[in-house]
Design an enzyme around this catalytic site. Structure first.
Site, PDB file in Angstrom:
ATOM      1  N   ASP A 211       0.766  -1.224   0.058  1.00  0.00           N
ATOM      2  CA  ASP A 211       0.009   0.046  -0.063  1.00  0.00           C
ATOM      3  C   ASP A 211       0.634   1.263  -0.036  1.00  0.00           C
ATOM      4  OD1 ASP A 211      -2.750   1.060   0.499  1.00  0.00           O
ATOM      5  OD2 ASP A 211      -1.781   1.982   2.235  1.00  0.00           O
ATOM      6  N   GLU A 271      14.167 -14.992  -0.771  1.00  0.00           N
ATOM      7  CA  GLU A 271      14.458 -16.081  -0.025  1.00  0.00           C
ATOM      8  C   GLU A 271      13.477 -17.144   0.075  1.00  0.00           C
ATOM      9  OE1 GLU A 271      15.652 -15.293   4.082  1.00  0.00           O
ATOM     10  OE2 GLU A 271      16.377 -13.431   3.626  1.00  0.00           O
TER      11      GLU A 271
END
Length: 551
Positions: A211, A271
């Site tokens: 956002d 990751e």
């Protein structure tokens, strides 16, 4: 609260997001399971078969975190838990498990540019100027006359600065006064929000919608913004009646320091194979430039969306210009396209006004799903739902209440989803009343009614989504626009030598379109596409579309 569980070990397509179609779910309004008039996570899980059957690739869940709900979840007081109104962490685990079993990725909102003023971080920060989190938010001394440090404005109205009597300082809030902005110049803040993101990645989510991603940093100098040049004025980020538009926001957002933080976000996501990110960029004057910076290469965001098509005119010239400028300014970036979402008037109402609503909804669906980029489809868009007309007494959105009646806020696009045309509240809830009214007009467009209509908007979305999946150039191909008669948008999508021509009549009158020089085109069996050209001429009816193969 259930124990944290790691994401399952499985093979991932790291590039799945490129050209993917994401279905946005606004949890308060999708399905109410427990009968309190507000949607919840169990309700969403119950409706995931419907979403999967549309043929989309992922869902995006708007905020479900613990919150005082002053801005309906975009004011987070605990980044690692589910608000009780929506359910529990266990409910979310089961939602993710069900989604993955149906082949749906799960993207969740991250609202980290600001928190709720009820967040423990802010509660501590505001106590005094010496506590361990004294600089976790943007604090500033007043001018000698007691006024705020500069001219920055809140999108939700008034100054972006609020006075706190405990510290005898102002704090920054780009939105409500109850949404203080975090200080991303503090590396401790950066690490804290990254740790919160990791919490959700470990639970198995597939990525984040970030956002107001360009609001993370402001200038340390707190300089006042300049007045926007008349030729640069536009109302794409805030409604025209909002004085926020009168400034060029060069010091309060879209700062260069953000690029380094986005690298940290990407490193975290990398990751987790296949984890993705989509950023919301609100910058009326610089959105494409910012999108290019944020999405170029492989070190920052995967994709971002601007407000080019969440506002602006439904005009072939505007669309062509936006496409061409995006290709020019962000050739190495990746855009996420949307015509509607939880923040703007639904596009059927915003662009059409009066006319063939179903025909218009089908045309815009085909356009959205053939333009270059990933796609967000907002709940109810696949039904052709219009903006709800609400009385002032029904409003709950503070933005709309502040700027009524010239701007009616966001409640009109957030009304509950309808499922059954003849059921109480459209099948959304068994409560006597829902948190927002269910428009009677929406009941006529409920899925159970559209399922029985072979030419319905719902069937068109499903068919067009399948057509997109079956034609790789529409997912990941390049795009080149072509000259066409006024009112017609025409472009080709090309991948690995396969080219597809798309032409759209964006008017309510018939138009004859000539094919680009040297193009031999044959029609494809695309939903609602007119037959191929005869003698190089294509007859497009009102809101007509053509999709063909270049041979």
């Amino acid at each position: 609260m259930t124990e944290q569980k790691s994401a399952p070990e499985q093979s991932h397509d790291r590039d799945w997001w490129r050209g993917a179609v994401i279905y946005q779910i606004y949890p308060r309004s999708f399905q109410d399971h427990n009968g309190d008039g507000v949607g919840d996570l169990v309700g969403i899980t119950e409706r995931l078969d419907y979403v999967a059957d549309l043929g989309v690739d992922a869902i995006w869940l708007s905020p479900f975190f613990t919150s005082p709900m002053k801005d309906f979840g975009y004011d987070v007081s605990n980044y690692r838990d589910v608000d009780p109104i929506f359910g529990t962490l266990g409910d979310l685990d089961r939602l993710i498990e069900k989604a993955h079993s149906r082949g749906l990725k799960v993207i969740i909102d991250q609202v980290i540019s600001h928190s709720s003023d009820k967040h423990p971080w802010f509660t501590e920060s505001r106590q005094n100027r010496t506590n361990p989190r004294h600089d976790w938010y943007v604090w500033a001394d007043p001018k000698p006359d007691g006024t705020p440090p500069n001219n920055w404005l809140s999108i939700f109205g008034g100054s972006a600065w609020a006075w706190d009597s405990r510290r005898m300082q102002y704090y920054l809030h780009n939105f409500l006064t109850s949404q203080p902005d975090l200080n991303f110049h503090n590396t401790g803040v950066q690490q804290a929000v990254l740790d919160d993101m990791r919490f959700w990645l470990e639970r198995g989510v597939d990525g984040f919608r970030l956002d107001t991603v360009n609001f993370y940093f402001c200038s340390l100098g707190l300089e006042s913004n300049p007045v926007v040049k008349p030729e640069d004025f536009n109302a794409s980020t805030a409604p025209a009646v909002n004085p926020y538009n009168f400034q060029e926001h060069v010091y309060d957002k879209s700062r260069p320091e953000n690029l380094q933080f986005l690298k940290r976000v990407r490193a975290l996501l990398d990751e987790y194979p296949g984890a993705t990110s989509v950023g919301e960029i609100g910058d009326a004057q610089h959105q494409r430039e910012v999108m290019a910076q944020y999405t170029a290469g492989t070190e920052r965001l995967h994709m971002a969306y601007t407000f080019d098509y969440l506002g602006g005119a439904f005009d072939a010239g505007h669309f062509r210009k936006s496409i061409d400028l995006t290709e020019r300014d962000a050739p190495d970036g990746w855009i996420c396209l949307a015509f509607s979402n939880h923040d703007v008037v639904r596009h059927v109402s915003r662009w059409l006004g009066h006319g063939d609503r179903d025909g218009f909804a089908k045309l815009t669906a085909t356009m959205l799903l053939t333009m270059r980029g990933s796609v967000c489809v907002y709940q109810g868009e696949e039904l052709g739902l219009s903006e709800a007309e609400l009385a002032f007494e029904d409003l709950v959105d503070p933005y709309g209440i502040e700027f009524w009646p010239q701007f009616k806020g966001r409640d009109g696009c957030r009304t509950p989803m309808v499922w059954q045309g003849s059921a109480h509240l459209g099948g959304f809830s068994t409560a006597p009343r829902a948190w927002l009214p269910v428009p009677g007009d929406h009941l006529l467009h409920a899925p159970d009614i559209q399922e029985k209509q072979n030419d319905s908007v719902l069937h068109h979305y499903r068919a067009t989504l399948k057509f997109r999946r079956d034609h790789k150039p529409l997912q990941k191909g390049t795009i080149v626009t072509h000259d066409a008669p006024e009112g017609v948008l025409m472009f080709t999508r090309t991948l690995d030598g396969e080219a597809i021509l798309c032409a759209f009549n964006m008017t309510q009158g018939p138009i004859v379109v000539g094919m680009p020089d040297g193009f031999d085109v044959r029609g494809l069996d695309a939903p609602n596409s007119v037959p191929g050209p005869i003698d190089g001429q294509l007859d497009l009816p009102p809101f007509g579309a053509f999709i063909g193969a270049v041979v």
